[in-house]
Design an enzyme around this catalytic site. Sequence first.
Site, PDB file in Angstrom:
ATOM      1  N   GLY A 101      -7.925   7.334  -6.992  1.00  0.00           N
ATOM      2  CA  GLY A 101      -8.047   5.884  -7.219  1.00  0.00           C
ATOM      3  C   GLY A 101      -8.517   5.395  -8.624  1.00  0.00           C
ATOM      4  O   GLY A 101      -8.818   4.323  -8.862  1.00  0.00           O
ATOM      5  N   TYR A 135       3.555  -5.323  -8.814  1.00  0.00           N
ATOM      6  CA  TYR A 135       2.169  -5.724  -8.664  1.00  0.00           C
ATOM      7  C   TYR A 135       1.766  -6.612  -9.919  1.00  0.00           C
ATOM      8  O   TYR A 135       0.578  -6.564 -10.123  1.00  0.00           O
ATOM      9  CB  TYR A 135       1.361  -4.293  -9.056  1.00  0.00           C
ATOM     10  CG  TYR A 135       1.764  -3.124  -8.253  1.00  0.00           C
ATOM     11  CD1 TYR A 135       1.673  -2.922  -6.699  1.00  0.00           C
ATOM     12  CD2 TYR A 135       2.384  -2.042  -8.833  1.00  0.00           C
ATOM     13  CE1 TYR A 135       2.096  -1.795  -6.367  1.00  0.00           C
ATOM     14  CE2 TYR A 135       2.611  -0.791  -8.319  1.00  0.00           C
ATOM     15  CZ  TYR A 135       2.504  -0.746  -6.977  1.00  0.00           C
ATOM     16  OH  TYR A 135       2.852   0.471  -6.216  1.00  0.00           O
ATOM     17  N   CYS A 191      20.129  -7.593 -12.056  1.00  0.00           N
ATOM     18  CA  CYS A 191      20.354  -9.018 -11.314  1.00  0.00           C
ATOM     19  C   CYS A 191      19.272  -9.550 -10.633  1.00  0.00           C
ATOM     20  O   CYS A 191      19.308  -9.724  -9.393  1.00  0.00           O
ATOM     21  CB  CYS A 191      21.527  -9.162 -10.829  1.00  0.00           C
ATOM     22  SG  CYS A 191      22.994  -8.868 -11.936  1.00  0.00           S
ATOM     23  N   GLU A 192      18.006  -9.632 -10.949  1.00  0.00           N
ATOM     24  CA  GLU A 192      17.024  -9.983 -10.281  1.00  0.00           C
ATOM     25  C   GLU A 192      16.166 -10.824 -11.200  1.00  0.00           C
ATOM     26  O   GLU A 192      15.853 -10.233 -12.440  1.00  0.00           O
ATOM     27  CB  GLU A 192      16.072  -9.022  -9.654  1.00  0.00           C
ATOM     28  CG  GLU A 192      16.532  -8.039  -8.644  1.00  0.00           C
ATOM     29  CD  GLU A 192      16.522  -8.525  -7.317  1.00  0.00           C
ATOM     30  OE1 GLU A 192      15.530  -9.477  -6.936  1.00  0.00           O
ATOM     31  OE2 GLU A 192      17.399  -8.069  -6.466  1.00  0.00           O
ATOM     32  N   PRO A 208      -7.253  12.576  -8.205  1.00  0.00           N
ATOM     33  CA  PRO A 208      -6.897  11.715  -8.988  1.00  0.00           C
ATOM     34  C   PRO A 208      -5.416  11.846  -9.155  1.00  0.00           C
ATOM     35  O   PRO A 208      -4.696  12.946  -9.123  1.00  0.00           O
ATOM     36  CB  PRO A 208      -7.514  11.993 -10.148  1.00  0.00           C
ATOM     37  CG  PRO A 208      -7.847  13.381 -10.051  1.00  0.00           C
ATOM     38  CD  PRO A 208      -7.939  13.629  -8.521  1.00  0.00           C
ATOM     39  N   ARG A 243      -3.017   8.536 -11.022  1.00  0.00           N
ATOM     40  CA  ARG A 243      -2.999   7.512 -12.098  1.00  0.00           C
ATOM     41  C   ARG A 243      -3.688   8.180 -13.381  1.00  0.00           C
ATOM     42  O   ARG A 243      -3.132   8.400 -14.446  1.00  0.00           O
ATOM     43  CB  ARG A 243      -3.116   6.386 -11.693  1.00  0.00           C
ATOM     44  CG  ARG A 243      -2.903   5.338 -12.778  1.00  0.00           C
ATOM     45  CD  ARG A 243      -3.769   3.968 -12.494  1.00  0.00           C
ATOM     46  NE  ARG A 243      -3.537   3.675 -10.994  1.00  0.00           N
ATOM     47  CZ  ARG A 243      -2.397   2.769 -10.613  1.00  0.00           C
ATOM     48  NH1 ARG A 243      -1.632   2.427 -11.555  1.00  0.00           N
ATOM     49  NH2 ARG A 243      -2.446   2.559  -9.298  1.00  0.00           N
TER      50      ARG A 243
HETATM   51  C1  LIG Z   1      -2.159   7.242  -3.825  1.00  0.00           C
HETATM   52  C2  LIG Z   1      -3.219   8.281  -3.367  1.00  0.00           C
HETATM   53  C3  LIG Z   1      -4.056   9.180  -4.231  1.00  0.00           C
HETATM   54  C4  LIG Z   1      -3.888   8.715  -5.700  1.00  0.00           C
HETATM   55  O1  LIG Z   1      -4.517   7.571  -6.248  1.00  0.00           O
HETATM   56  P1  LIG Z   1      -4.175   7.132  -7.875  1.00  0.00           P
HETATM   57  O2  LIG Z   1      -4.912   5.833  -7.781  1.00  0.00           O
HETATM   58  O3  LIG Z   1      -3.024   7.316  -8.532  1.00  0.00           O
HETATM   59  O4  LIG Z   1      -5.400   8.302  -8.503  1.00  0.00           O
HETATM   60  C5  LIG Z   1      -4.835   9.865  -3.881  1.00  0.00           C
HETATM   61  N1  LIG Z   1      -5.224  10.128  -2.454  1.00  0.00           N
HETATM   62  C6  LIG Z   1      -4.409   9.518  -1.512  1.00  0.00           C
HETATM   63  C7  LIG Z   1      -4.717   9.697  -0.340  1.00  0.00           C
HETATM   64  C8  LIG Z   1      -3.254   8.681  -2.141  1.00  0.00           C
HETATM   65  O5  LIG Z   1      -2.679   7.930  -1.039  1.00  0.00           O
END
Ligand SMILES: *Cc1c(COP(=O)(O)O)cnc(C)c1O
Length: 430
Positions: free
Chosen positions: A253, A333, A359-360, A291, A293
Amino acid sequence: MRSLTPSQSSSPRPFHYLEAGAALRCGKVSLELLARRYGTPLYVYSADQIAERLGLFQAALAGRDALVCYAVKANSALAILKLLAGRGAGFDIVSGGELERVLAAAPEAAGRVVYSGVGKTAAEIDLALTAGILEFNVESEAELELLEARAKKLKRVARFALRVNPDVFADTHPYISTGLREHKFGIDIRRAPALYRKASESRWLEAHGVSVHIGSQIRSAEPFGAAMERVARLVRQLARDGIALKAVDAGGGLGIDYHAGKFDPAAKVAEYAAALETALAGFEGRLLIEPGRFLVAQAGALVARVLQVKQNGKKTFVITDAAMNDLIRPALYQAHHEIVPVKRRAGRPRVVDVVGPVCETGDFFAKDRKLAPVEPGDLVALLDAGAYGMAQSSNYNTRLRPAEVLVEGGKARLIRRRETMADLLGPEIF
Ligand SMILES: *Cc1c(COP(=O)(O)O)cnc(C)c1O
């Protein structure tokens, strides 16, 4: 070398203009050349940047037994999984399909897989038990019962962690916030001790750890620390009850900066790791992090060709050959992606909408954006598209999904060919 954020010594992105008239490059490779060779829309990723980001986490956690489990869902390209496995990464998966990908790309990494997700089927659990994964992150009491039943059936002890819900608010988009009691994810942290006690009566379940994941694209380290503190308290309480957990999984996250300003990934990772370590002081076990993203987003760009520049009333629309089916984050988002011309033209920036041909009305990449001048036929790069880009792509409007290229050192190689109509029509029966 001129970077997109020239004020910084270490650029957060691997895409640079070498000199005024030259095309944007990924490392040493021109995106113009790649577009000519492989067509557009085209995803281009820097292997060097992905490896560097993994190294940042590994170095920041070097003080303890730690494992970086890359969240496969962010970008599940086999070549990227292989690259990460080769550098010691484990994996966080959320489906049997993702496990199949890990087993295909790096079978030796099966023992470094953690399996998250709110709805695991018996068949998926069996696959993971047979593969010998590190840990099941269990999200409900019913799932724990199912896991025990499958473990007993296959005569394999299942290592599990309860994914607890710490009831921590993380300031991010509501679709990707997961750590509140009202969300579908995890088990109320207050319920966890009773479940661990119940599980300790089964010879098929091994209480291996505890996990949390509070959401995605979280920019501040503070909520990670707050969640970890609650987890650490639970670990201490369980230890007093005679349940000694071997691992804590802090989830994923950690967010990036999608905008053009300053962003120092090394400082971010250090701050994040410090928040976790502070909360975990006194815990001697293993630390897992997941991690997604942060490892891959900024390593990737989506290269598209401008089809038309169209005026409607007061608005100017730049229509590209990439669309929401290729990169859905802006539509889903309201996400921001920097958009830059691959070759810069003289002239003043214009305020435009950058849109795809689908087409959106939701098919846009940018609205009322000041964009450097572009003409039909020009190439543009949508930056920070390495995570949740190709992974969330679809064939909507019967569009073929893009090809993907990985740039490693000075060399580019195709890691997924462009889809063909045969790929699309093949499964249909009529
Ligand atoms: C999506 C997810 C991640 C990765 O989240 P990022 O924001 O991409 O780092 C890690 N653990 C779980 C359980 C997830 O659902």
